[in-house]
Design a protein around this motif. Sequence first.
Motif, mmCIF file in Angstrom:
data_model
loop_
_atom_site.group_PDB
_atom_site.id
_atom_site.type_symbol
_atom_site.label_atom_id
_atom_site.label_comp_id
_atom_site.label_asym_id
_atom_site.label_seq_id
_atom_site.Cartn_x
_atom_site.Cartn_y
_atom_site.Cartn_z
ATOM 1 N N UNK A 171 -35.271 17.173 32.881
ATOM 2 C CA UNK A 171 -36.532 17.601 32.268
ATOM 3 C C UNK A 171 -36.365 18.935 31.550
ATOM 4 N N UNK A 172 -35.596 19.853 32.150
ATOM 5 C CA UNK A 172 -35.372 21.151 31.512
ATOM 6 C C UNK A 172 -34.539 21.007 30.242
ATOM 7 N N UNK A 173 -33.591 20.066 30.260
ATOM 8 C CA UNK A 173 -32.813 19.800 29.053
ATOM 9 C C UNK A 173 -33.700 19.355 27.902
ATOM 10 N N UNK A 174 -34.691 18.517 28.203
ATOM 11 C CA UNK A 174 -35.626 18.057 27.175
ATOM 12 C C UNK A 174 -36.471 19.211 26.629
ATOM 13 N N UNK A 175 -36.873 20.122 27.510
ATOM 14 C CA UNK A 175 -37.670 21.270 27.078
ATOM 15 C C UNK A 175 -36.860 22.149 26.126
ATOM 16 N N UNK A 176 -35.574 22.336 26.423
ATOM 17 C CA UNK A 176 -34.721 23.131 25.538
ATOM 18 C C UNK A 176 -34.705 22.542 24.135
ATOM 19 N N UNK A 229 -39.143 12.026 27.346
ATOM 20 C CA UNK A 229 -39.917 12.752 28.344
ATOM 21 C C UNK A 229 -41.007 11.923 29.012
ATOM 22 N N UNK A 230 -41.505 10.895 28.322
ATOM 23 C CA UNK A 230 -42.515 10.037 28.929
ATOM 24 C C UNK A 230 -41.982 9.336 30.185
ATOM 25 N N UNK A 231 -40.658 9.172 30.246
ATOM 26 C CA UNK A 231 -40.044 8.483 31.386
ATOM 27 C C UNK A 231 -39.445 9.446 32.395
ATOM 28 N N UNK A 232 -39.295 10.742 32.022
ATOM 29 C CA UNK A 232 -38.610 11.694 32.905
ATOM 30 C C UNK A 232 -39.537 12.763 33.452
#
Length: 448
Positions: A384-389, A444-447
Amino acid sequence: MDTGTWLILITLAAIFLLLFLVIRTKLHAFVALLLVSLLVGVAAGMPLGDVIASIQNGMGGTLGFIAVVVGLGAMFGRMLEVSGGAERLAQTLLKKFGEDKAPTALGITGFLVAIPVFFDVGFIILVPIIYGLAKKTGKSLLLYGIPLLAGLAVTHSFIPPTPGPIAVAELIGAELGWVILFGAIAGLPAMILAGPVFGRYISKKIHVTVPEYMEIQEKDYDKELPSFAMVASIIFVPLVLILANTVLDATLSDENVFRTIFTFLGHPFVALTIAALLSFYLLGTRRGYTRDEVFDISNKSLEPAGVIILVTGAGGVFKQVLIDSGVGDVLGDAMAASGLPIIVLAFLIALAVRIAQGSATVSMVTAAGLMTPFIEMVGLTGPALGLIVISIAAGATAFSHVNDSGFWLVNRYFGLDVKQTLWSWTVMETIIGFVGFAVVFVIGLFII
């Protein structure tokens, strides 16, 4: 006025002051971030000694990681530049794809080159190839230039060890393996759409030839260019090691010997040290450079890296003061009350700062500092943090315009007027930002 409202006003005032200092007074972002952090701490009622301690902790905690990674990456990239490795990548891919698919080859070249080499350096090294193709075919510079720029821009924003995503990852606590993985997943479609696809379209609308004032000669290298396989291997070594560490960490037990080995080898410090040493030997001493020449090359590489390191450290200070002053908690509550998904908030904050002041790096570190309290509040970890980056990086990429140095770099080298630069470069950057964001939003909808 209650405390929460006062702290929110402090945050808003801090953001506007930061933008004013950077945009209007032309104060260096490093000094501006430090000054704003000091004022936030004092205005929030922190004891003066605690304000200084927060600054020290924020700077030290951030630079302990950033300085090592950016420094090693800069040395690695400089060796690739000086040895002609970037030139070799371009020549081989153009030969492999052929003239008809040259835009795709140039997009891939930019994507690979910008992993270790800074964006502007990669562009300046490779722009003679763009000029040569445009002269040979009689087609618009944009047909070849936009794909190269898209490849460079995507990797520069999305994939470590480039400074932007490394800075954001460190500030919010994301693992680089996830950032690399999601950066590649989001970056490849963004590069294709913003590069070869958009490049073919805009080159039919805007026909530009090599500007007379930019008649430059192709660079002559004093030694034979390194092989494609060698260059590609050195680039991928740190990426593979870091990714292997992340994957094995998620799939194997703590006692597993392979996980133990790759936890060490796949740490960014070790992976980039290996890549730097390989570049010193394979691209340097093995090909005839003396030890003194290799030392001078690596030493010179740290000059541009120093500015990035300091700005990122100041971003760490800003984040730490927000947290220690209590502003972060109130800011996190306000973000939670907005009802927007965290990945959307991250994108919008970075986008707003990007539009206002131009610098992608400042946009990234500012957005990361503001998002950190909210991220800690909701307890995001792992992928999730990777997606935010990547969401922050995407926001900090879109809508590049006249306050961004990249805008004027392209404007000059391609001989465009301001309107043409907006229709080509700005639209390309915006496609990258929104496509990258769309990809991570769906994931992100899945994580998250």
